[in-house]
Write a protein that holds these residues in place. Structure first.
Motif, PDB file in Angstrom:
ATOM      1  N   HIS A 176       0.799  -1.217   0.000  1.00 19.41           N
ATOM      2  CA  HIS A 176       0.000   0.000   0.000  1.00 19.41           C
ATOM      3  C   HIS A 176       0.837   1.276   0.000  1.00 19.41           C
ATOM      4  O   HIS A 176       0.289   2.359  -0.207  1.00 19.41           O
ATOM      5  CB  HIS A 176      -0.921   0.021   1.229  1.00 19.41           C
ATOM      6  CG  HIS A 176      -2.231  -0.667   1.000  1.00 19.41           C
ATOM      7  ND1 HIS A 176      -2.370  -1.746   0.168  1.00 19.41           N
ATOM      8  CD2 HIS A 176      -3.476  -0.409   1.491  1.00 19.41           C
ATOM      9  CE1 HIS A 176      -3.638  -2.140   0.161  1.00 19.41           C
ATOM     10  NE2 HIS A 176      -4.334  -1.345   0.957  1.00 19.41           N
ATOM     11  N   VAL A 206     -15.676  -1.125  -8.668  1.00 20.12           N
ATOM     12  CA  VAL A 206     -15.810  -0.850  -7.236  1.00 20.12           C
ATOM     13  C   VAL A 206     -14.445  -0.821  -6.561  1.00 20.12           C
ATOM     14  O   VAL A 206     -14.122   0.099  -5.798  1.00 20.12           O
ATOM     15  CB  VAL A 206     -16.729  -1.887  -6.565  1.00 20.12           C
ATOM     16  CG1 VAL A 206     -16.713  -1.687  -5.045  1.00 20.12           C
ATOM     17  CG2 VAL A 206     -18.154  -1.770  -7.093  1.00 20.12           C
ATOM     18  N   GLY A 207     -13.611  -1.825  -6.842  1.00 18.50           N
ATOM     19  CA  GLY A 207     -12.285  -1.875  -6.244  1.00 18.50           C
ATOM     20  C   GLY A 207     -11.398  -0.736  -6.701  1.00 18.50           C
ATOM     21  O   GLY A 207     -10.644  -0.158  -5.909  1.00 18.50           O
ATOM     22  N   HIS A 209     -12.365   2.254  -7.753  1.00 15.80           N
ATOM     23  CA  HIS A 209     -12.856   3.479  -7.125  1.00 15.80           C
ATOM     24  C   HIS A 209     -12.312   3.614  -5.708  1.00 15.80           C
ATOM     25  O   HIS A 209     -11.879   4.694  -5.281  1.00 15.80           O
ATOM     26  CB  HIS A 209     -14.387   3.467  -7.108  1.00 15.80           C
ATOM     27  CG  HIS A 209     -15.020   4.693  -6.532  1.00 15.80           C
ATOM     28  ND1 HIS A 209     -15.088   4.923  -5.164  1.00 15.80           N
ATOM     29  CD2 HIS A 209     -15.608   5.766  -7.128  1.00 15.80           C
ATOM     30  CE1 HIS A 209     -15.702   6.078  -4.941  1.00 15.80           C
ATOM     31  NE2 HIS A 209     -16.025   6.612  -6.124  1.00 15.80           N
ATOM     32  N   GLN A 210     -12.311   2.506  -4.971  1.00 20.45           N
ATOM     33  CA  GLN A 210     -11.834   2.529  -3.589  1.00 20.45           C
ATOM     34  C   GLN A 210     -10.359   2.914  -3.514  1.00 20.45           C
ATOM     35  O   GLN A 210      -9.956   3.732  -2.688  1.00 20.45           O
ATOM     36  CB  GLN A 210     -12.051   1.162  -2.936  1.00 20.45           C
ATOM     37  CG  GLN A 210     -11.589   1.080  -1.498  1.00 20.45           C
ATOM     38  CD  GLN A 210     -11.841  -0.298  -0.897  1.00 20.45           C
ATOM     39  OE1 GLN A 210     -12.539  -1.128  -1.481  1.00 20.45           O
ATOM     40  NE2 GLN A 210     -11.272  -0.549   0.274  1.00 20.45           N
ATOM     41  N   VAL A 211      -9.536   2.337  -4.420  1.00 24.06           N
ATOM     42  CA  VAL A 211      -8.103   2.634  -4.397  1.00 24.06           C
ATOM     43  C   VAL A 211      -7.850   4.092  -4.756  1.00 24.06           C
ATOM     44  O   VAL A 211      -7.059   4.784  -4.100  1.00 24.06           O
ATOM     45  CB  VAL A 211      -7.338   1.694  -5.351  1.00 24.06           C
ATOM     46  CG1 VAL A 211      -5.878   2.123  -5.459  1.00 24.06           C
ATOM     47  CG2 VAL A 211      -7.424   0.250  -4.860  1.00 24.06           C
ATOM     48  N   ALA A 213      -9.822   6.655  -4.461  1.00 25.41           N
ATOM     49  CA  ALA A 213     -10.275   7.502  -3.362  1.00 25.41           C
ATOM     50  C   ALA A 213      -9.281   7.479  -2.202  1.00 25.41           C
ATOM     51  O   ALA A 213      -8.995   8.526  -1.594  1.00 25.41           O
ATOM     52  CB  ALA A 213     -11.656   7.056  -2.896  1.00 25.41           C
ATOM     53  N   GLU A 214      -8.742   6.307  -1.881  1.00 26.02           N
ATOM     54  CA  GLU A 214      -7.768   6.200  -0.799  1.00 26.02           C
ATOM     55  C   GLU A 214      -6.501   6.984  -1.121  1.00 26.02           C
ATOM     56  O   GLU A 214      -5.966   7.719  -0.268  1.00 26.02           O
ATOM     57  CB  GLU A 214      -7.414   4.728  -0.548  1.00 26.02           C
ATOM     58  CG  GLU A 214      -8.491   3.935   0.166  1.00 26.02           C
ATOM     59  CD  GLU A 214      -8.071   2.496   0.411  1.00 26.02           C
ATOM     60  OE1 GLU A 214      -6.895   2.156   0.132  1.00 26.02           O
ATOM     61  OE2 GLU A 214      -8.912   1.709   0.872  1.00 26.02           O
ATOM     62  N   ALA A 244     -14.075   9.193  -8.220  1.00 30.89           N
ATOM     63  CA  ALA A 244     -13.286   9.118  -6.992  1.00 30.89           C
ATOM     64  C   ALA A 244     -12.290  10.267  -6.867  1.00 30.89           C
ATOM     65  O   ALA A 244     -11.590  10.355  -5.855  1.00 30.89           O
ATOM     66  CB  ALA A 244     -12.552   7.787  -6.934  1.00 30.89           C
TER      67      ALA A 244
END
Length: 564
Positions: A176, A206-207, A209-211, A213-214, A244
C-alpha cells in the motif's frame, strides 16, 4: 508517509486550452493504441490522426516514443517543422525514466525526449515492488531516484511532466505504500499529474474506485487514470476513477490497444459530458465524435465497430416492433440521448420483427409519409415477414426495402410502376483453360445479357474475373446508351451468405451488394439484397435492384423514358 504538494508548472510553458487546466482529456491512440494487433501507422497517418483528435477537442495527444521508435522520432521532427498544426491540443512525448546507475542528463533516451521538442513529457515508471525487483532488477531506492532525477531534469529543461505509474493497482494490493513513494518522488521533483495505470486490465470498478479515493485522501496529488480493457471494464473503471477524484483520463480512439484494448475515448467522453455534465470538450465538439471515430478507423484500416457505444452505426438502431411503437410516440422512450448530440442518427431496422410503427418510421427516413395509408403499411409488413421467412433480409438492405415500399405506395395510388429495363434472358459461362504463356491455368467468366430498354432489344456480352463481375459488366454494357446515368454507379462490396437450415452446394444463398454513385456529391452509398438457390440469380436480383435504385433516386432524369 509524508506527502508534498505538486510543484506548479512554469507559467511561461503552459499553452492553456479553452477549457483551462481543470480537467485533462489525454489521448494515447498514437502510442498505446498503436500497439493493437494489425495497426501500423505511417508518419503521414499519425499526423492525420493527431489532426482529427485536435478537431475533436482533446487536450493532450501522445504522439509516441521518440528515440525508441524511428517512426515516432520522425513524427515529432515533422511536427516541430510545422507539418502538424494543433488548435487546442498539446503534443506529448512518451518515454521512460533514466536507467539505473547513470545521470538523467547522460541518458540518450531522456535526451531524445528533449530533442522531440514536445512541450509535455509522459514518463513511465515502475510502481510495483515486484516489477522493480524482478523486471527492472534494481533496488527500491534506486527506482525512486530514477523517477525523481528524471522528472527534475526535464522540468529544469522547461518541460511539463506527467508520470505513468505502471502496474499501480496490482502494486497497491501487494504494498500500500511503495506506489505512493514513487508518486511522491515524482511530485516533489515537479511532476504535475500522477497517472494510476491498470496495466494488466484486471481491476473492477468498485475496487478501483476505492483505491483511487484512498490515494487521493492520502496524498492530495493530482491523479490521472489509464485503464486497459481485459475485463471489459476499462470505460467503467475510467468513469469510476473520475468519480473518486481523478481529473486526468487517458484513452484511445475506438478503444484501440494491446490485447483487449484500452478505454474507448468516445465512450468515456460521452459518459463524462452527457451523463456527468463535465464540460471536458470545447463547445460544439461532441457532435464530431462519429466523424472522428470513423475517420480514425479508416486510417487504422480497421472496419468501424457498428455496435460501439455512442458512435457505432447501430448504437441507435431499433429492430423490435415494440421499440418502434414507443419511438413513434417519443424517441426518448427508447434512446438514452438524442443521437445528433454525438453526431449520430437513429435507424429503424426492417425485419420479420417489424410492426406497423417500424415501417412508418422507416418510411419517414426516406421522406415518405404513410399517414392515412394503413393498407400500404399492412401490405409492406406482410410482404417483409413472408419474404424473411424465405431467407430475405432488409435489415442491411435499405435500398431494396425503399423500392418495395415505393412500389406498394404507387400501386395503392393506382400508378403504373414501369421498370427501367426488362430482362429477356442471361447466360454465364465459366471456362477453365490452360495458360499458354506461363504455368498454371486461367479461369475466365463470360456473360451474355438480353434486355429490353428504351423500346429496343439489346444484346451485350462481357468478360469478368468471376460470373458476377461478368454479369454486371454485360448488364451495364447493354444499358449504357439508353441509361447514361448508370455510368457513375459502381459496386463497392459484395457479400454472400449461406442461409441457416440449408447445407451443401445446393444451399439457398443471400447476396448483399453495396453500391456507390461516384459522380454524385458526397458519394452516396446504398445496399440491395437478392435471395435464390442459385448464387448467380441471387446476385442478379441484387444487381438489378442496385441499378433501379440509382435511376429512381437520381435528382434529374438520367435517360430517355424506357419502354417495355
Amino acid at each position: 508517509m509524508t506527502t508534498t504538494a505538486s510543484a506548479a508548472p512554469r507559467s511561461d510553458l503552459l499553452q492553456v486550452s479553452p477549457l483551462g487546466d481543470a480537467f485533462h482529456v489525454f489521448d494515447t491512440t498514437l502510442r498505446d493504441g498503436a500497439q493493437r494487433e494489425g495497426i501500423t501507422y505511417s508518419v503521414a497517418d499519425k499526423i492525420a490522426v493527431a489532426t482529427l483528435l485536435d478537431e475533436l477537442g482533446v487536450g493532450f495527444i501522445e504522439g509516441g516514443w521518440p528515440g525508441a521508435m524511428p517512426k515516432d522520432t520522425e513524427f515529432f521532427a515533422r511536427a516541430a517543422a510545422g507539418e502538424l498544426t494543433l488548435g487546442s491540443a498539446q503534443l506529448v512525448a512518451f518515454g521512460s525514466t533514466r536507467k539505473a546507475g547513470i545521470r538523467a542528463k547522460d541518458d540518450p533516451q531522456v535526451r531524445a525526449l528533449l530533442d522531440s521538442q514536445a512541450p509535455i513529457i509522459t514518463l513511465v515508471a515502475k510502481s510495483d515492488v515486484r516489477h522493480v525487483e524482478r523486471a527492472l532488477r534494481t533496488t527500491l531506492e534506486e527506482n525512486l531516484s530514477m523517477v525523481g532525477d528524471t522528472v527534475a531534469f526535464l522540468v529544469g529543461e522547461g518541460r511539463r511532466v506527467f508520470l505513468d505509474c505502471e502496474h499501480f493497482f496490482d502494486g497497491y494490493v501487494a504494498d500500500h505504500d511503495y506506489g505512493l513513494r514513487v508518486a511522491e518522488a515524482a511530485t516533489t521533483a515537479g511532476a504535475d499529474v500522477i497517472v494510476m495505470c491498470d496495466t494488466n486490465g484486471g481491476m473492477m470498478p468498485v475496487g478501483l474506485h476505492q483505491v483511487v479515493a484512498e490515494v487521493k485522501a492520502r496524498t492530495g496529488f493530482r491523479l490521472g487514470i489509464h485503464c486497459q480493457d481485459d475485463t471489459g471494464c476499462a470505460v467503467a473503471n475510467t468513469v469510476a476513477a473520475v468519480q473518486a477524484g481523478a481529473t486526468h483520463v487517458q484513452c484511445t480512439a475506438n478503444g484501440y490497444g494491446e490485447r483487449a484494448g484500452n478505454a474507448d475515448l468516445f465512450a468515456v467522453l460521452g459518459n463524462l459530458v452527457v451523463k456527468m455534465g463535465l464540460p471536458v470538450l470545447p463547445d460544439g465538439r461532441l457532435g464530431e465524435m462519429v466523424r472522428v471515430s470513423h475517420a480514425v478507423a479508416e486510417l487504422a484500416n480497421i472496419a468501424p465497430n457498428t455496435h460501439q457505444a455512442y458512435v457505432g452505426s447501430s448504437a441507435f438502431s431499433h429492430k423490435a416492433g415494440l421499440h418502434a411503437s414507443a419511438i413513434k410516440v417519443d424517441p426518448e422512450l427508447y434512446n438514452h440521448l438524442d443521437p445528433e448530440v454525438v453526431g449520430n442518427g437513429m435507424h429503424i431496422l426492417i425485419t420479420e420483427m417489424a410492426g406497423r410503427a417500424s415501417v412508418e418510421l422507416k418510411a419517414k427516413e426516406f421522406g415518405i409519409d404513410l399517414a392515412g395509408l394503413p393498407q400500404v403499411v399492412s401490405r409492406v409488413v406482410d410482404t417483409v415477414k413472408e419474404r424473411e421467412a424465405s431467407g430475405w433480409s432488409y435489415e442491411a438492405a435499405d435500398a431494396s426495402f425503399e423500392l418495395l415500399l415505393r412500389d406498394e405506395l404507387a400501386a395503392a395510388r393506382g400508378e403504373e410502376v414501369t421498370a427501367p429495363f426488362r430482362l429477356e434472358s442471361y447466360r454465364v459461362i465459366v471456362e477453365n483453360t490452360a495458360n499458354t504463356v506461363g504455368q498454371g491455368r486461367i479461369v475466365l467468366s463470360e456473360a451474355t445479357v438480353k434486355v429490353h430498354v428504351g423500346g429496343q432489344r439489346v444484346v451485350a456480352t462481357a468478360e469478368g474475373n468471376g460470373p458476377v463481375n461478368a454479369l454486371d459488366s454485360a448488364l451495364r454494357a447493354a444499358l449504357a446508351d439508353h441509361l447514361p446515368g448508370l455510368a457513375g454507379v459502381e459496386l463497392i462490396d459484395y457479400k454472400v451468405r449461406i442461409l441457416a437450415g440449408h447445407a451443401g452446394t445446393d444451399s439457398v444463398t443471400r447476396v448483399l451488394v453495396a453500391s456507390s454513385s461516384t459522380k454524385a456529391a458526397g458519394a452516396p452509398e446504398w445496399t440491395t439484397v437478392g435471395v435464390h438457390a442459385n448464387v448467380v440469380e441471387a446476385s442478379w436480383e441484387a444487381l438489378v435492384d442496385s441499378l433501379v435504385y440509382a435511376l429512381r433516386s437520381a435528382p434529374e432524369p438520367v435517360g430517355p423514358t424506357p419502354g417495355a
